[in-house]
Design an enzyme around this catalytic site. Structure first.
Site, PDB file in Angstrom:
ATOM      1  N   ASP A   1     -14.553  -9.338  -8.900  1.00 37.37           N
ATOM      2  CA  ASP A   1     -15.647  -8.814  -9.718  1.00 37.37           C
ATOM      3  C   ASP A   1     -15.357  -9.132 -11.185  1.00 37.37           C
ATOM      4  O   ASP A   1     -14.874  -8.288 -11.932  1.00 37.37           O
ATOM      5  CB  ASP A   1     -15.754  -7.297  -9.492  1.00 37.37           C
ATOM      6  CG  ASP A   1     -16.848  -6.647 -10.316  1.00 37.37           C
ATOM      7  OD1 ASP A   1     -17.685  -7.368 -10.902  1.00 37.37           O
ATOM      8  OD2 ASP A   1     -16.861  -5.401 -10.377  1.00 37.37           O
TER       9      ASP A   1
ATOM     10  N   CYS B   1       0.866  -1.184   0.000  1.00 35.90           N
ATOM     11  CA  CYS B   1       0.000   0.000   0.000  1.00 35.90           C
ATOM     12  C   CYS B   1       0.901   1.233   0.000  1.00 35.90           C
ATOM     13  O   CYS B   1       2.030   1.151  -0.468  1.00 35.90           O
ATOM     14  CB  CYS B   1      -0.994  -0.017   1.166  1.00 35.90           C
ATOM     15  SG  CYS B   1      -0.295   0.226   2.805  1.00 35.90           S
ATOM     16  N   THR B   2       0.438   2.339   0.523  1.00 41.89           N
ATOM     17  CA  THR B   2       1.224   3.578   0.477  1.00 41.89           C
ATOM     18  C   THR B   2       2.255   3.633   1.594  1.00 41.89           C
ATOM     19  O   THR B   2       3.448   3.567   1.356  1.00 41.89           O
ATOM     20  CB  THR B   2       0.300   4.816   0.539  1.00 41.89           C
ATOM     21  OG1 THR B   2      -0.680   4.722  -0.497  1.00 41.89           O
ATOM     22  CG2 THR B   2       1.104   6.100   0.350  1.00 41.89           C
ATOM     23  N   GLY B   3       1.791   3.768   2.828  1.00 40.66           N
ATOM     24  CA  GLY B   3       2.711   3.964   3.952  1.00 40.66           C
ATOM     25  C   GLY B   3       2.980   2.738   4.786  1.00 40.66           C
ATOM     26  O   GLY B   3       3.760   2.784   5.738  1.00 40.66           O
ATOM     27  N   ASN B   4       2.323   1.623   4.455  1.00 37.95           N
ATOM     28  CA  ASN B   4       2.487   0.366   5.178  1.00 37.95           C
ATOM     29  C   ASN B   4       2.126   0.505   6.657  1.00 37.95           C
ATOM     30  O   ASN B   4       2.761  -0.075   7.524  1.00 37.95           O
ATOM     31  CB  ASN B   4       3.910  -0.189   4.999  1.00 37.95           C
ATOM     32  CG  ASN B   4       4.080  -1.618   5.468  1.00 37.95           C
ATOM     33  OD1 ASN B   4       5.103  -1.964   6.048  1.00 37.95           O
ATOM     34  ND2 ASN B   4       3.107  -2.463   5.228  1.00 37.95           N
ATOM     35  N   THR B   5       1.071   1.305   6.915  1.00 36.26           N
ATOM     36  CA  THR B   5       0.604   1.455   8.295  1.00 36.26           C
ATOM     37  C   THR B   5      -0.873   1.086   8.449  1.00 36.26           C
ATOM     38  O   THR B   5      -1.355   1.008   9.572  1.00 36.26           O
ATOM     39  CB  THR B   5       0.799   2.899   8.807  1.00 36.26           C
ATOM     40  OG1 THR B   5       0.067   3.804   7.976  1.00 36.26           O
ATOM     41  CG2 THR B   5       2.268   3.280   8.854  1.00 36.26           C
ATOM     42  N   CYS B   6      -1.592   0.890   7.357  1.00 40.22           N
ATOM     43  CA  CYS B   6      -3.031   0.584   7.448  1.00 40.22           C
ATOM     44  C   CYS B   6      -3.388  -0.663   6.640  1.00 40.22           C
ATOM     45  O   CYS B   6      -3.492  -1.755   7.186  1.00 40.22           O
ATOM     46  CB  CYS B   6      -3.875   1.762   6.957  1.00 40.22           C
ATOM     47  SG  CYS B   6      -3.619   3.303   7.858  1.00 40.22           S
ATOM     48  N   ARG B   7      -3.601  -0.488   5.330  1.00 39.58           N
ATOM     49  CA  ARG B   7      -4.144  -1.570   4.510  1.00 39.58           C
ATOM     50  C   ARG B   7      -3.219  -2.770   4.376  1.00 39.58           C
ATOM     51  O   ARG B   7      -3.651  -3.908   4.610  1.00 39.58           O
ATOM     52  CB  ARG B   7      -4.514  -1.041   3.111  1.00 39.58           C
ATOM     53  CG  ARG B   7      -5.705  -0.121   3.121  1.00 39.58           C
ATOM     54  CD  ARG B   7      -5.885   0.597   1.813  1.00 39.58           C
ATOM     55  NE  ARG B   7      -4.825   1.583   1.644  1.00 39.58           N
ATOM     56  CZ  ARG B   7      -4.708   2.384   0.602  1.00 39.58           C
ATOM     57  NH1 ARG B   7      -5.580   2.296  -0.383  1.00 39.58           N
ATOM     58  NH2 ARG B   7      -3.739   3.273   0.535  1.00 39.58           N
TER      59      ARG B   7
END
Length: 194
Positions: free
Chosen positions: A114, A8-14
């Site tokens: 999907d 992901c972006t910052g590797n702190t959430c997703r």
């Protein structure tokens, strides 16, 4: 053995939620020999996982990762499969590491969450490329082609996992649930592949 890298972006959430959830799903479903890690395309090394992401993982019985990692050549080489949270992360990863193009997908794309949406997206991307080429060659684009492109664009479902960064705990739960649905499909796919 299969090695999966979530990006992901910052590797702190997703991506750390995907990492923690996938470990738990693998344990529960008997997927042995699976290794998972996560990284961010714009991560600061060692940044802790967000409080909400950690809370959501703990509530689901998952262990949060220690700290963020910046996407690197080493991690790309380590992985057999790179699953990004958005198409933007996918493009960025491929731009940085073009030799990895064959193993980089968005999570939703890889698990085919999907199928009809994927077909429409492929049709839209194909038409868009065709019209961009016409434009570059100085050829006119017809009104019918513009209408067709606009119609296909409106039918697009998002290939992205929405970023909950800065949002409420409810948004983090919703994000984790969406990731988990995709990871259950991934676990089934990995089992079928043997």
């Amino acid at each position: 053995m299969k090695r999966i890298l979530f990006v992901c972006t910052g590797n702190t959430c997703r991506s750390p939620m995907a990492e923690g959830l996938m470990r738990s799903i693998a344990d529960r479903s008997g997927l042995t020999g699976l290794e998972v890690r996560s990284a961010g395309v714009a991560a600061y090394q060692g940044t802790p996982i967000s409080d909400h992401a950690a809370s959501v993982l703990q509530a689901k019985g998952c262990e949060p990762s220690a700290g963020s990692m910046l996407l690197s050549q080493h991690l790309i080489e380590w992985s057999d499969l790179v699953l990004t949270m958005t198409s933007s992360h996918k493009r960025h990863t491929i731009q940085l590491y073009p030799s990895a193009v064959e193993k980089v997908y968005t999570l939703k794309e890889y698990v085919n969450a999907d199928p009809e949406g994927e077909r429409r997206r492929a049709e839209w991307e194909s038409l868009l490329s065709e019209l961009q080429l016409k434009q570059a060659l100085g050829e006119p684009i017809s009104e019918e082609e513009r209408r067709r492109l606009a119609a296909l664009e409106q039918q697009q479902s998002s290939p992205d996992i929405a970023d909950p960064y800065g949002g409420s705990i409810r948004e983090y739960r919703r994000c984790a649930d969406e990731i988990e649905r995709c990871l259950l499909l991934l676990a089934d796919k990995l089992k079928r592949e043997g």
